[in-house]
Scaffold this motif. Structure first.
Motif, PDB file in Angstrom:
ATOM      1  N   SER A 236      -1.559  -3.359  -4.758  1.00 15.13           N
ATOM      2  CA  SER A 236      -0.262  -2.734  -4.557  1.00 15.13           C
ATOM      3  C   SER A 236       0.213  -2.897  -3.117  1.00 15.13           C
ATOM      4  O   SER A 236       1.379  -3.237  -2.868  1.00 15.13           O
ATOM      5  N   GLN A 237      -0.692  -2.679  -2.159  1.00 10.45           N
ATOM      6  CA  GLN A 237      -0.328  -2.800  -0.750  1.00 10.45           C
ATOM      7  C   GLN A 237       0.067  -4.228  -0.390  1.00 10.45           C
ATOM      8  O   GLN A 237       1.035  -4.460   0.340  1.00 10.45           O
ATOM      9  N   TYR A 238      -0.679  -5.183  -0.936  1.00  9.53           N
ATOM     10  CA  TYR A 238      -0.377  -6.594  -0.647  1.00  9.53           C
ATOM     11  C   TYR A 238       1.010  -6.974  -1.145  1.00  9.53           C
ATOM     12  O   TYR A 238       1.789  -7.630  -0.436  1.00  9.53           O
ATOM     13  N   LEU A 239       1.318  -6.590  -2.394  1.00  6.57           N
ATOM     14  CA  LEU A 239       2.600  -6.983  -2.973  1.00  6.57           C
ATOM     15  C   LEU A 239       3.770  -6.318  -2.255  1.00  6.57           C
ATOM     16  O   LEU A 239       4.864  -6.894  -2.160  1.00  6.57           O
ATOM     17  N   LYS A 240       3.533  -5.102  -1.755  1.00  4.73           N
ATOM     18  CA  LYS A 240       4.610  -4.423  -1.022  1.00  4.73           C
ATOM     19  C   LYS A 240       4.909  -5.108   0.307  1.00  4.73           C
ATOM     20  O   LYS A 240       6.035  -5.117   0.782  1.00  4.73           O
ATOM     21  N   GLN A 241       3.880  -5.682   0.909  1.00  2.00           N
ATOM     22  CA  GLN A 241       4.037  -6.308   2.222  1.00  2.00           C
ATOM     23  C   GLN A 241       4.348  -7.803   2.141  1.00  2.00           C
ATOM     24  O   GLN A 241       4.789  -8.399   3.122  1.00  2.00           O
ATOM     25  N   ALA A 242       4.095  -8.411   0.970  1.00  2.00           N
ATOM     26  CA  ALA A 242       4.277  -9.848   0.839  1.00  2.00           C
ATOM     27  C   ALA A 242       5.752 -10.235   0.965  1.00  2.00           C
ATOM     28  O   ALA A 242       6.637  -9.517   0.515  1.00  2.00           O
ATOM     29  N   ARG A 243       5.997 -11.405   1.547  1.00  2.00           N
ATOM     30  CA  ARG A 243       7.354 -11.913   1.694  1.00  2.00           C
ATOM     31  C   ARG A 243       7.444 -13.300   1.079  1.00  2.00           C
ATOM     32  O   ARG A 243       6.495 -14.061   1.118  1.00  2.00           O
TER      33      ARG A 243
END
Length: 243
Positions: A236-243
């Motif tokens: 979840s954290q990765y997808l929120k920060q991914a660009r």
């Protein structure tokens, strides 16, 4: 039944069954659905609507026909054992091991001693499955002779369905009384608490499909937590920060 109401109800039940299948997969549960019934009772169309909403990777549909020469040389139940689902899977049987006490009985493919003995063999087979934790649903689709005749005539007039008509349909219809007795014997002799028969009035296809969904949902959903698990925090954290 109003077509709009039917479609809305069916969609709701399909979505619910999809959640149940996902939960069964996560929790390693195994399900078996057995369909028996008269020709033109709607087994195939009901199975299609069940299969449509499920993940095909964990679903197996077995359309049972006459045994092959190789299968005839082995134990009569062997070909069904090989189709039993693994953990997290669901198997649907379009006709089943009950052919032993139905068509094989009536057509003389099994001796009286063989089909009489089969009631006990079937009960022991299903008991073994239930003891292993399999969730078993057995559905018998029942229609009147008049409904069957109407549907067979409708198939004759519909090019996309006329190919389904065979001489066996006519021969089976002419033996209605014998099959009626065999169905009654089957449901009386092989309906234990862990694998009871559910007789579904299928003179209305729409209502029959909804009833089948209700029975499957009740059995497969019993004691099952269908709440989707939370997403892994790292994902979840990765997808929120991914660009």
């Amino acid at each position: 039944m109003d077509r709009g109401d039917y479609k809305n109800l069916l969609k709701t039940k399909q979505e619910h069954l999809n959640l149940v299948q996902q939960a069964m997969q996560r929790q390693g549960e195994r399900g078996i659905i057995v369909f028996e019934g008269w020709d033109a009772a709607g087994k195939g169309s009901t199975i299609r609507r069940i299969a449509w909403c499920l993940d095909p990777r964990n679903l197996h549909v077995a359309a049972i026909t006459a045994p092959t020469t190789l299968e005839l040389n082995g134990h009569w139940l062997k070909r069904f054992w090989t189709r039993i689902p693994s953990r997290g899977e669901i198997s649907i049987f379009d006709r089943s091991w009950y052919g032993r006490v139905l068509v094989e009985r009536i057509e003389g493919f099994a001796s009286e001693a063989e089909w009489q003995r089969a009631y006990r063999e079937i009960n022991e087979f299903e008991w073994s499955l239930a003891e292993e934790g399999y969730r078993i649903v057995k559905l018998f689709l029942d229609i009147s002779p008049q409904t069957q005749l109407h549907r067979l005539k409708s198939r004759l007039e519909t090019p996309a369905k006329s190919w389904k008509l065979t001489k066996e349909d006519i021969r089976n219809r002419e033996q209605w009384g014998a099959y009626e007795q065999a169905y009654e014997d089957m449901m009386r002799e092989c309906s234990p608490p862990h694998a009871p028969w559910h007789k579904v009035d299928a003179n209305s296809k729409k209502e029959a499909r909804l009833t089948c969904f209700d029975i499957i949902l009740q059995r497969f959903g019993q004691g099952l937590d269908i709440t989707p698990p939370p997403v892994d925090p790292d994902v979840s954290q990765y997808l929120k920060q991914a660009r």
